[in-house]
Design a protein around this motif. Structure first.
Motif, PDB file in Angstrom:
ATOM      1  N   THR A   1      -9.375  16.717  11.409  1.00 44.47           N
ATOM      2  CA  THR A   1      -9.176  18.162  11.480  1.00 44.47           C
ATOM      3  C   THR A   1      -7.686  18.451  11.460  1.00 44.47           C
TER       4      THR A   1
ATOM      5  N   GLY B   1      -4.923  23.794  15.276  1.00 40.49           N
ATOM      6  CA  GLY B   1      -5.028  25.251  15.155  1.00 40.49           C
ATOM      7  C   GLY B   1      -6.291  25.722  14.462  1.00 40.49           C
ATOM      8  N   SER B   2      -7.032  24.790  13.869  1.00 39.37           N
ATOM      9  CA  SER B   2      -8.225  25.242  13.134  1.00 39.37           C
ATOM     10  C   SER B   2      -9.465  25.173  14.015  1.00 39.37           C
ATOM     11  N   LYS B   3     -10.517  25.842  13.575  1.00 35.00           N
ATOM     12  CA  LYS B   3     -11.797  25.808  14.276  1.00 35.00           C
ATOM     13  C   LYS B   3     -12.516  24.516  13.888  1.00 35.00           C
TER      14      LYS B   3
ATOM     15  N   ARG C   1     -12.371  27.447  25.415  1.00 33.22           N
ATOM     16  CA  ARG C   1     -11.760  27.104  24.117  1.00 33.22           C
ATOM     17  C   ARG C   1     -12.577  26.006  23.437  1.00 33.22           C
TER      18      ARG C   1
ATOM     19  N   PHE D   1     -14.844  23.817  18.923  1.00 38.52           N
ATOM     20  CA  PHE D   1     -13.442  24.084  19.276  1.00 38.52           C
ATOM     21  C   PHE D   1     -13.068  25.410  18.626  1.00 38.52           C
ATOM     22  N   ASN D   2     -12.651  26.375  19.446  1.00 32.64           N
ATOM     23  CA  ASN D   2     -12.167  27.630  18.851  1.00 32.64           C
ATOM     24  C   ASN D   2     -10.890  27.367  18.070  1.00 32.64           C
ATOM     25  N   SER D   3     -10.066  26.483  18.614  1.00 31.91           N
ATOM     26  CA  SER D   3      -8.815  26.143  17.961  1.00 31.91           C
ATOM     27  C   SER D   3      -8.400  24.766  18.475  1.00 31.91           C
ATOM     28  N   VAL D   4      -8.247  23.832  17.555  1.00 27.34           N
ATOM     29  CA  VAL D   4      -7.931  22.459  17.962  1.00 27.34           C
ATOM     30  C   VAL D   4      -6.468  22.391  18.401  1.00 27.34           C
ATOM     31  N   GLU D   5      -6.247  21.776  19.558  1.00 32.47           N
ATOM     32  CA  GLU D   5      -4.876  21.618  20.049  1.00 32.47           C
ATOM     33  C   GLU D   5      -4.501  20.140  20.064  1.00 32.47           C
TER      34      GLU D   5
ATOM     35  N   GLU E   1      -5.901  14.008  13.469  1.00 31.92           N
ATOM     36  CA  GLU E   1      -5.247  15.028  12.663  1.00 31.92           C
ATOM     37  C   GLU E   1      -5.251  14.602  11.201  1.00 31.92           C
TER      38      GLU E   1
END
Lengths: 426, 148
Positions: free
Chosen positions: A271, A274-276, A312, A335-339, A366
């Motif tokens: 992934t 920042g992406s879902k 999140r 994940f709403n937004s991957v950190e 990543e």
């Protein structure tokens, strides 16, 4: 029946049967009244019209010509309402006359032990029946609805009771709402029919015991579904009636459970920050029951709710489905937004039932995403290529003579040594 | 964990179905269109054997309340999903589900030895029992959906 062995309570200001058994009638009466209203709202009532209405019971569906018993909708204790209290119970129909019913034993309708008997039922008996309970200072009513069908219109779907059995074991069918008509338990013999065929003792699959309202199916199979009829002869004042009940029997296949097997996720999920992201966890549970199978996600061995308080990262809706007759359960990790920290977190999906547990880890990695380095690299290459071509052309144009000179020099050199070789070179 | 609420059909081994009568959960024989009154059970498994039970889309939950030596079944207006999140509060709502062949029994976790029960007589309240008496039924069919 010793009620103290089974204790019951409902919501709100409900009655405890246990308490009722111990308390005196007055308190019992108070309890009955307070089932639906607070004690403050109870006012002494003098007439039926001003009685407190405590709700209605569901409709009974009967066929004309049959005996009908409308049981009192007030709770009974040891077959006596208010065993230590003077009370008055009456029935009337909610029609224009509001005439009291069952006051004499000679008619078609009478009261027996607070229940209302209608024998035989006719079409005009259809309606709402109100049962009124009163003592010197209080009054309460409850209603019961009755629908009497014409024989020709009594379709099985309107009058039959639903009963369900599960395959591969024994199971009971019950002849419902018939106990009041049993006159002598030892002599009672209920006849059972399946799709109009009498089930007699020669049929080893069914066991019907004398004096019992049950029909035992010894080994339930799918083809036991269908309409069953039970019939009890009932004699009153020399007239014989048949009490008939219809039962629609559904058979369910027993589901076998197996140890869960997780099929997805793949070990590594690519992934970009920042992406879902959604990672489904799919587990196979054989052909079995999913009632006790659990499927959940953890992050570093902690439930998601405890780690991601704001949600999140969370679990999605649990899905259950069948593919090629096999049962699957799926719970996605969302994940709403991957950190960045997710890349170092252990996300584990666990499937568990009473036969076993299986876990599988999903690692979030990543993926190489857009960056200037990547974008510029091919451009640089193209630029270098053009430079190369340009240089090459320049080289080709100018060094034409030089090359010729070199060539002639070589030729010249060759000429001196070997002619065949010179030819080859040219 | 996310919401894992599932809806089940429950009926005792003598074919009595749960329904509500004057705010009370009772078990009886349902006929014709009355079968629509059936109360289905909303269940959340918190462990393979431990479950939370509710009705009305999990808004009324079954709890065991002890008074002296007696245990009572009570319906409480609490959301089953909230109970799932708050394990400290959920003990009296927790039942140990045991399967035996095709049937299940439900023992209260907060009131050990007390099982969800119905009576042989129809239209009587659903309750809790600590005996194996003949006229008390503690075995139930508990199935996800009807396959007709």
């Amino acid at each position: 029946m010793d009620l103290s062995k089974c204790r019951f309570l409902g919501t709100g200001p409900q009655i405890s049967v246990f308490c009722l058994q111990k308390l005196l009638g007055f308190f019992f009466f108070f309890c009955v009244l307070s089932e639906n209203v607070s004690a403050n709202s109870i006012q002494p009532k003098k007439s039926t019209e001003n009685c407190l209405h405590l709700g209605k019971h569901f409709k009974r569906f009967m066929v004309e010509g049959e005996p009908v018993i409308l049981n009192t909708p007030f709770p009974k204790l040891h077959n006596k309402i208010f065993f230590s209290l003077h009370y008055n119970l009456s029935w009337h129909k909610n029609d224009s006359d509001k005439t009291l019913l069952g006051t004499s034993k000679s008619g078609r309708i009478w009261m027996d032990n607070d229940d209302l008997w209608i024998l035989p039922a006719s079409l005009e008996d259809t309606g709402t029946y109100i049962c009124t309970l009163r003592n010197a200072s209080y009054c309460a009513t409850r209603s019961v609805e009755l629908k009497v069908f014409k024989k020709s219109e009594a379709s099985l779907q309107y009058i039959s009771y639903r009963q369900v059995l599960v395959t591969s074991g024994p199971g009971y069918l019950v002849c419902p709402e018939i106990k009041n008509f049993i006159q002598d338990r030892n002599k009672t013999e209920i006849k059972w029919y399946k799709d109009s065929v009498l089930l007699d003792q020669s049929n080893k699959k069914f066991s019907i015991l004398k004096g019992s309202i049950y029909c035992l199916i010894n080994n339930v199979s799918l083809d036991d579904s269908g309409y069953y009829t039970c019939e009890l002869p009932f004699v009153y004042k020399g007239v014989k009636y048949n009490i008939t009940r219809h039962v629609k029997v559904h058979i369910m296949k027993k589901k076998e459970e197996t140890i869960p097997v997780i099929i997805t996720p793949n070990k590594t999920v690519l992934t970009s920050l920042g992406s879902k992201l959604v990672i489904p966890c799919k587990a196979f549970f054989g052909l079995g029951s999913r009632s006790t199978t659990l499927l959940w996600w953890t992050a570093n061995n902690t439930f998601l709710d405890n780690v991601y308080k704001k949600g999140r990262v969370k679990e999605g809706q649990r899905l259950e489905y069948s593919e090629n007759n096999k049962s699957y359960i799926e719970v996605p990790l969302i994940f709403n937004s991957v950190e960045k920290k997710d890349l170092n977190t252990e996300f584990i999906c666990t499937a568990k039932n009473r036969l076993g547990t299986q876990s599988l880890q999903a690692r979030v990695k990543e993926e190489l995403t857009f960056s200037w380095g990547i974008a510029v690299a091919p451009l640089s290459l193209i630029f270098l290529l053009f430079i190369g071509i340009w240089i090459h052309r320049r080289w080709k144009q100018r060094p034409e003579k030089v090359y010729t000179t070199r060539k002639s020099m070589i030729i010249g050199h060759d000429c001196q040594t070997s002619t065949p070789y010179r030819k080859e070179m040219i | 964990m996310g919401s894992r609420k599932q809806t089940y059909r429950i009926w005792d081994v003598y074919q009595k179905i749960f329904y509500m009568r004057n705010k009370e959960l009772v078990a009886g024989y349902l006929q014709g269109q009355n079968t629509n009154l059936e109360e289905k059970i909303d269940m959340i498994s918190i462990e393979p054997h431990s479950v939370l039970l509710g009705i009305r889309d999990g808004t009324l939950c079954l709890a065991c309340v002890k008074t002296g030596n007696t245990a009572h079944l009570r319906l409480e207006e609490v959301d089953i999903t909230d109970l799932d999140k708050d394990r400290n509060r959920s003990k009296r709502f927790t039942f140990i589900k045991t399967e035996n062949g095709s049937t299940s029994s439900f023992e209260s976790a907060a009131c050990p030895g007390w099982f969800l029960c119905t009576q042989m007589e129809a239209d009587r309240p659903v309750g809790l029992s600590n005996t194996q008496e003949e006229n008390v039924i503690t075995r139930f069919y508990f199935q996800r959906e009807l396959q007709e």
